[in-house]
Design a protein around this motif. Structure first.
Motif, short mmCIF file in Angstrom:
data_model
loop_
_atom_site.label_atom_id
_atom_site.label_comp_id
_atom_site.label_asym_id
_atom_site.label_seq_id
_atom_site.Cartn_x
_atom_site.Cartn_y
_atom_site.Cartn_z
N VAL A 54 -10.57 -0.70 -9.72
CA VAL A 54 -11.22 -1.16 -10.95
C VAL A 54 -10.17 -1.58 -11.97
N VAL A 55 -10.34 -2.79 -12.50
CA VAL A 55 -9.41 -3.31 -13.51
C VAL A 55 -10.23 -4.01 -14.60
N GLY A 56 -9.60 -4.26 -15.75
CA GLY A 56 -10.28 -5.04 -16.77
C GLY A 56 -10.18 -4.44 -18.15
N ILE A 57 -11.17 -4.74 -18.97
CA ILE A 57 -11.16 -4.42 -20.39
C ILE A 57 -12.59 -4.08 -20.83
N CYS A 58 -12.80 -3.11 -21.68
CA CYS A 58 -11.84 -2.25 -22.34
C CYS A 58 -11.72 -0.94 -21.55
N THR A 59 -10.50 -0.45 -21.43
CA THR A 59 -10.24 0.76 -20.66
C THR A 59 -11.17 1.90 -21.05
N GLU A 62 -15.98 6.15 -1.16
CA GLU A 62 -15.35 7.45 -1.36
C GLU A 62 -14.44 7.45 -2.58
N GLY A 63 -13.58 6.45 -2.69
CA GLY A 63 -12.57 6.47 -3.74
C GLY A 63 -12.82 5.46 -4.85
N VAL A 64 -12.52 5.88 -6.08
CA VAL A 64 -12.58 4.99 -7.24
C VAL A 64 -11.22 5.04 -7.91
N ILE A 65 -10.52 3.92 -7.91
CA ILE A 65 -9.16 3.84 -8.44
C ILE A 65 -9.16 2.99 -9.69
N VAL A 66 -8.59 3.50 -10.76
CA VAL A 66 -8.39 2.74 -11.99
C VAL A 66 -6.92 2.40 -12.08
N TYR A 67 -6.61 1.12 -12.11
CA TYR A 67 -5.21 0.65 -12.14
C TYR A 67 -4.80 0.44 -13.59
N SER A 68 -3.94 1.32 -14.10
CA SER A 68 -3.63 1.34 -15.53
C SER A 68 -3.00 0.05 -16.03
N ARG A 69 -2.11 -0.54 -15.25
CA ARG A 69 -1.42 -1.76 -15.69
C ARG A 69 -2.35 -2.97 -15.71
N ALA A 70 -3.46 -2.87 -14.99
CA ALA A 70 -4.42 -3.98 -14.95
C ALA A 70 -5.65 -3.65 -15.77
N CYS A 71 -5.49 -2.70 -16.70
CA CYS A 71 -6.53 -2.41 -17.67
C CYS A 71 -5.94 -2.57 -19.07
N ALA A 72 -6.79 -2.84 -20.01
CA ALA A 72 -6.35 -3.01 -21.40
C ALA A 72 -7.53 -2.73 -22.31
N THR A 73 -7.24 -2.58 -23.58
CA THR A 73 -8.32 -2.43 -24.55
C THR A 73 -7.99 -3.23 -25.80
N ILE A 74 -8.97 -3.44 -26.62
CA ILE A 74 -8.77 -4.27 -27.81
C ILE A 74 -8.00 -3.48 -28.87
N ASP A 75 -7.39 -4.20 -29.79
CA ASP A 75 -6.61 -3.59 -30.86
C ASP A 75 -7.20 -4.01 -32.21
N ILE A 76 -7.80 -3.04 -32.90
CA ILE A 76 -8.37 -3.30 -34.23
C ILE A 76 -7.74 -2.31 -35.21
N PRO A 77 -6.72 -2.74 -35.94
CA PRO A 77 -6.08 -1.86 -36.93
C PRO A 77 -7.06 -1.43 -38.01
N VAL A 78 -6.75 -0.33 -38.68
CA VAL A 78 -7.63 0.21 -39.71
C VAL A 78 -7.89 -0.81 -40.82
N ASP A 79 -6.84 -1.51 -41.26
CA ASP A 79 -7.01 -2.45 -42.37
C ASP A 79 -7.93 -3.61 -42.00
N VAL A 80 -7.85 -4.05 -40.74
CA VAL A 80 -8.73 -5.13 -40.28
C VAL A 80 -10.18 -4.64 -40.21
N ALA A 81 -10.37 -3.44 -39.70
CA ALA A 81 -11.72 -2.89 -39.58
C ALA A 81 -12.38 -2.73 -40.94
N LYS A 82 -11.61 -2.36 -41.95
CA LYS A 82 -12.17 -2.18 -43.29
C LYS A 82 -12.66 -3.49 -43.89
N MET A 83 -12.04 -4.60 -43.50
CA MET A 83 -12.38 -5.90 -44.08
C MET A 83 -13.48 -6.63 -43.33
#
Length: 241
Positions: free
Chosen positions: A156-161, A185-206
Protein backbone atom coordinates in the motif's frame (compact mmCIF):
# COMPACT_ATOMS: atom_id res chain seq x y z
CA UNK A 1 20.36 21.03 22.53
CA UNK A 2 16.62 20.45 22.65
CA UNK A 3 15.20 17.68 20.51
CA UNK A 4 12.79 18.61 17.74
CA UNK A 5 9.14 17.52 18.01
CA UNK A 6 9.78 14.89 15.31
CA UNK A 7 12.82 13.52 17.14
CA UNK A 8 10.83 13.29 20.36
CA UNK A 9 7.97 11.58 18.54
CA UNK A 10 10.28 8.99 17.00
CA UNK A 11 11.92 8.41 20.38
CA UNK A 12 8.66 7.79 22.22
CA UNK A 13 6.69 6.21 19.35
CA UNK A 14 9.29 4.25 17.36
CA UNK A 15 8.26 2.51 14.15
CA UNK A 16 10.24 -0.58 13.24
CA UNK A 17 10.63 -0.80 9.48
CA UNK A 18 11.75 -3.70 7.31
CA UNK A 19 13.35 -4.24 3.95
CA UNK A 20 10.83 -6.18 1.86
CA UNK A 21 11.61 -8.39 -1.12
CA UNK A 22 8.71 -9.28 -3.41
CA UNK A 23 9.03 -12.28 -5.69
CA UNK A 24 6.77 -14.47 -7.74
CA UNK A 25 6.59 -17.00 -4.91
CA UNK A 26 3.90 -14.92 -3.16
CA UNK A 27 1.14 -13.30 -5.22
CA UNK A 28 1.41 -9.56 -4.58
CA UNK A 29 -0.86 -6.67 -5.50
CA UNK A 30 -0.11 -2.96 -5.48
CA UNK A 31 -2.65 -0.54 -3.99
CA UNK A 32 -2.27 3.14 -4.89
CA UNK A 33 -4.22 5.49 -2.63
CA UNK A 34 -5.22 8.88 -4.07
CA UNK A 35 -2.08 9.62 -6.07
CA UNK A 36 -3.97 12.37 -7.84
CA UNK A 37 -3.62 16.04 -8.63
CA UNK A 38 -5.81 17.28 -5.79
CA UNK A 39 -3.29 16.05 -3.23
CA UNK A 40 -0.03 15.90 -5.17
CA UNK A 41 0.22 18.56 -7.90
CA UNK A 42 1.34 22.03 -6.87
CA UNK A 43 -1.56 24.50 -6.91
CA UNK A 44 -4.13 21.95 -8.08
CA UNK A 45 -6.53 22.51 -5.18
CA UNK A 46 -7.04 23.54 -1.59
CA UNK A 47 -5.44 20.32 -0.26
CA UNK A 48 -2.68 20.23 -2.87
CA UNK A 49 0.83 21.47 -2.04
CA UNK A 50 1.24 25.23 -2.34
CA UNK A 51 4.86 24.83 -3.42
CA UNK A 52 7.10 21.93 -4.45
CA UNK A 53 6.99 19.34 -1.66
CA UNK A 54 9.81 16.78 -1.37
CA UNK A 55 7.90 14.21 0.65
CA UNK A 56 4.99 14.21 -1.79
CA UNK A 57 7.21 14.21 -4.88
CA UNK A 58 9.28 11.32 -3.51
CA UNK A 59 6.04 9.43 -2.90
CA UNK A 60 4.86 10.04 -6.44
CA UNK A 61 8.21 8.95 -7.90
CA UNK A 62 8.20 5.72 -5.91
CA UNK A 63 4.55 5.04 -6.73
CA UNK A 64 5.31 5.42 -10.45
CA UNK A 65 8.34 3.15 -10.18
CA UNK A 66 6.37 0.46 -8.38
CA UNK A 67 3.42 0.69 -10.78
CA UNK A 68 5.70 0.21 -13.76
CA UNK A 69 7.46 -2.77 -12.19
CA UNK A 70 4.16 -4.42 -11.22
CA UNK A 71 2.70 -3.92 -14.67
CA UNK A 72 5.85 -5.19 -16.36
CA UNK A 73 5.57 -8.34 -14.26
CA UNK A 74 1.82 -8.56 -14.96
CA UNK A 75 1.10 -8.23 -11.26
CA UNK A 76 -2.24 -6.62 -10.37
CA UNK A 77 -2.56 -2.91 -9.52
CA UNK A 78 -5.51 -1.24 -7.80
CA UNK A 79 -5.72 2.57 -7.76
CA UNK A 80 -8.12 4.55 -5.57
CA UNK A 81 -9.09 8.05 -6.72
CA UNK A 82 -10.75 10.43 -4.28
CA UNK A 83 -13.73 11.81 -6.17
CA UNK A 84 -16.55 13.87 -4.64
CA UNK A 85 -19.81 15.35 -5.86
CA UNK A 86 -20.00 19.10 -5.19
CA UNK A 87 -23.26 18.79 -3.26
CA UNK A 88 -22.02 15.98 -0.97
CA UNK A 89 -19.50 17.43 1.51
CA UNK A 90 -16.90 15.30 3.25
CA UNK A 91 -16.65 16.78 6.73
CA UNK A 92 -14.34 17.95 8.20
CA UNK A 93 -12.52 18.65 4.93
CA UNK A 94 -13.23 21.55 2.57
CA UNK A 95 -14.50 20.72 -0.96
CA UNK A 96 -11.78 18.88 -2.88
CA UNK A 97 -11.23 16.45 -5.77
CA UNK A 98 -14.60 17.23 -7.33
CA UNK A 99 -15.89 14.78 -9.93
CA UNK A 100 -14.96 15.82 -13.48
CA UNK A 101 -12.17 18.21 -12.47
CA UNK A 102 -8.43 17.78 -12.91
CA UNK A 103 -8.13 17.48 -9.12
CA UNK A 104 -9.78 14.07 -9.27
CA UNK A 105 -7.44 12.72 -11.98
CA UNK A 106 -4.27 10.69 -11.59
CA UNK A 107 -1.05 12.70 -11.50
CA UNK A 108 0.40 13.10 -15.01
CA UNK A 109 3.13 10.51 -14.36
CA UNK A 110 0.45 7.86 -13.71
CA UNK A 111 -2.10 8.74 -16.39
CA UNK A 112 -0.95 5.75 -18.42
CA UNK A 113 -2.65 3.50 -15.85
CA UNK A 114 -6.01 4.55 -17.32
CA UNK A 115 -5.22 2.38 -20.37
CA UNK A 116 -3.30 -0.34 -18.54
CA UNK A 117 -5.18 -3.67 -18.64
CA UNK A 118 -3.39 -4.80 -15.50
CA UNK A 119 -4.79 -1.89 -13.45
CA UNK A 120 -8.16 -1.45 -11.75
CA UNK A 121 -9.15 2.17 -11.03
CA UNK A 122 -11.77 2.92 -8.41
CA UNK A 123 -13.25 6.34 -7.72
CA UNK A 124 -14.24 6.72 -4.08
CA UNK A 125 -16.32 9.37 -2.37
CA UNK A 126 -15.13 8.73 1.18
CA UNK A 127 -11.91 8.61 3.18
CA UNK A 128 -11.79 4.83 3.48
CA UNK A 129 -11.23 3.12 0.14
CA UNK A 130 -12.48 -0.20 1.47
CA UNK A 131 -15.88 1.33 2.21
CA UNK A 132 -15.63 3.30 -1.02
CA UNK A 133 -15.42 0.01 -2.91
CA UNK A 134 -18.90 -1.05 -1.82
CA UNK A 135 -21.50 -1.39 -4.55
CA UNK A 136 -25.26 -0.94 -4.14
CA UNK A 137 -25.78 -4.70 -4.36
CA UNK A 138 -23.51 -5.24 -1.36
CA UNK A 139 -20.51 -6.50 -3.31
CA UNK A 140 -17.09 -4.92 -2.90
CA UNK A 141 -14.82 -4.16 -5.86
CA UNK A 142 -11.64 -4.37 -3.78
CA UNK A 143 -12.64 -7.70 -2.20
CA UNK A 144 -13.44 -9.07 -5.65
CA UNK A 145 -10.03 -7.85 -6.92
CA UNK A 146 -8.24 -9.70 -4.10
CA UNK A 147 -10.15 -12.90 -4.68
CA UNK A 148 -10.09 -12.92 -8.49
CA UNK A 149 -6.32 -12.38 -8.51
CA UNK A 150 -5.71 -14.68 -5.52
CA UNK A 151 -3.59 -11.97 -3.89
CA UNK A 152 -1.68 -12.99 -0.76
CA UNK A 153 -0.02 -9.68 0.10
CA UNK A 154 -0.79 -6.07 -0.75
CA UNK A 155 1.73 -3.25 -0.93
CA UNK A 156 0.00 0.00 0.00
CA UNK A 157 1.32 3.41 -1.04
CA UNK A 158 -0.08 6.90 -1.49
CA UNK A 159 -1.46 9.88 0.37
CA UNK A 160 -2.35 10.79 3.09
CA UNK A 161 -0.41 8.40 5.32
CA UNK A 162 -2.49 9.27 8.38
CA UNK A 163 -5.87 9.67 6.67
CA UNK A 164 -6.92 7.73 3.56
CA UNK A 165 -3.97 5.32 3.62
CA UNK A 166 -4.41 4.56 7.32
CA UNK A 167 -8.19 4.17 7.16
CA UNK A 168 -7.96 1.80 4.20
CA UNK A 169 -5.21 -0.25 5.83
CA UNK A 170 -7.16 -0.59 9.08
CA UNK A 171 -10.28 -1.75 7.23
CA UNK A 172 -8.33 -4.19 5.09
CA UNK A 173 -6.68 -5.67 8.18
CA UNK A 174 -10.02 -6.02 9.95
CA UNK A 175 -11.58 -7.66 6.90
CA UNK A 176 -8.60 -10.02 6.63
CA UNK A 177 -8.91 -10.93 10.30
CA UNK A 178 -12.59 -11.72 9.80
CA UNK A 179 -11.74 -14.03 6.89
CA UNK A 180 -13.36 -11.78 4.28
CA UNK A 181 -10.24 -11.32 2.15
CA UNK A 182 -8.88 -14.84 1.69
CA UNK A 183 -6.26 -15.60 0.50
CA UNK A 184 -4.83 -12.22 1.65
CA UNK A 185 -2.35 -12.55 4.49
CA UNK A 186 0.01 -9.58 4.49
CA UNK A 187 -0.57 -5.83 4.37
CA UNK A 188 2.59 -3.79 3.80
CA UNK A 189 2.78 -0.01 4.07
CA UNK A 190 5.82 1.36 2.24
CA UNK A 191 6.91 4.47 4.13
CA UNK A 192 8.95 6.07 1.34
CA UNK A 193 6.02 5.73 -1.05
CA UNK A 194 3.59 7.35 1.36
CA UNK A 195 3.19 11.03 2.15
CA UNK A 196 0.80 13.42 3.78
CA UNK A 197 -0.20 17.02 3.24
CA UNK A 198 1.51 19.91 5.01
CA UNK A 199 -0.72 22.64 6.46
CA UNK A 200 1.20 24.95 8.83
CA UNK A 201 -0.67 26.54 11.72
CA UNK A 202 -0.55 30.04 10.22
CA UNK A 203 -2.04 28.81 6.93
CA UNK A 204 -4.80 26.91 8.71
CA UNK A 205 -5.77 30.00 10.70
CA UNK A 206 -6.23 32.04 7.52
CA UNK A 207 -8.23 29.44 5.55
CA UNK A 208 -11.78 28.49 6.41
CA UNK A 209 -12.29 24.80 6.96
CA UNK A 210 -8.62 23.85 7.30
CA UNK A 211 -6.96 22.28 10.33
CA UNK A 212 -3.23 22.49 11.00
CA UNK A 213 -1.50 19.37 9.72
CA UNK A 214 2.30 19.22 10.31
CA UNK A 215 3.54 16.91 7.57
CA UNK A 216 6.48 15.06 9.14
CA UNK A 217 4.71 14.51 12.46
CA UNK A 218 1.48 13.24 10.93
CA UNK A 219 3.32 11.01 8.44
CA UNK A 220 5.13 9.31 11.33
CA UNK A 221 1.93 9.02 13.37
CA UNK A 222 0.19 7.40 10.41
CA UNK A 223 2.94 4.80 10.09
CA UNK A 224 2.89 4.18 13.84
CA UNK A 225 -0.87 3.65 13.84
CA UNK A 226 -0.73 1.30 10.83
CA UNK A 227 2.00 -0.74 12.50
CA UNK A 228 -0.03 -0.91 15.69
CA UNK A 229 -3.04 -2.26 13.80
CA UNK A 230 -0.99 -5.12 12.35
CA UNK A 231 0.48 -3.82 9.09
CA UNK A 232 4.12 -4.37 8.19
CA UNK A 233 5.93 -1.10 7.56
CA UNK A 234 8.69 -1.22 4.94
CA UNK A 235 11.57 1.21 4.49
CA UNK A 236 12.46 -0.23 1.09
CA UNK A 237 10.89 -2.57 -1.44
CA UNK A 238 13.02 -4.77 -3.65
CA UNK A 239 12.08 -7.34 -6.26
CA UNK A 240 13.42 -10.87 -6.39
CA UNK A 241 13.69 -13.18 -9.33
Amino acid sequence: MMSSPLELLKEHLPVEQDSVVLSGDVKAGLVLVDVENGFCTVGAGILAPRQPDKQIQDMVDEAVRLARVFCKKNWPVFAFLDSHHPDVPEHPFPPHCIVGTDEAKLVPALEWLENEPNATLRAKDCIDGFLGSMEKDGSNVFVDWIKSNQIQVILVVGICTDVCVLDFVCSALSARNRGLLAPLEGVIVYSRACATIDIPVDVAKMAKGLTAHPQDLMHHIGLYMAKGRGAQVASEVLFGA
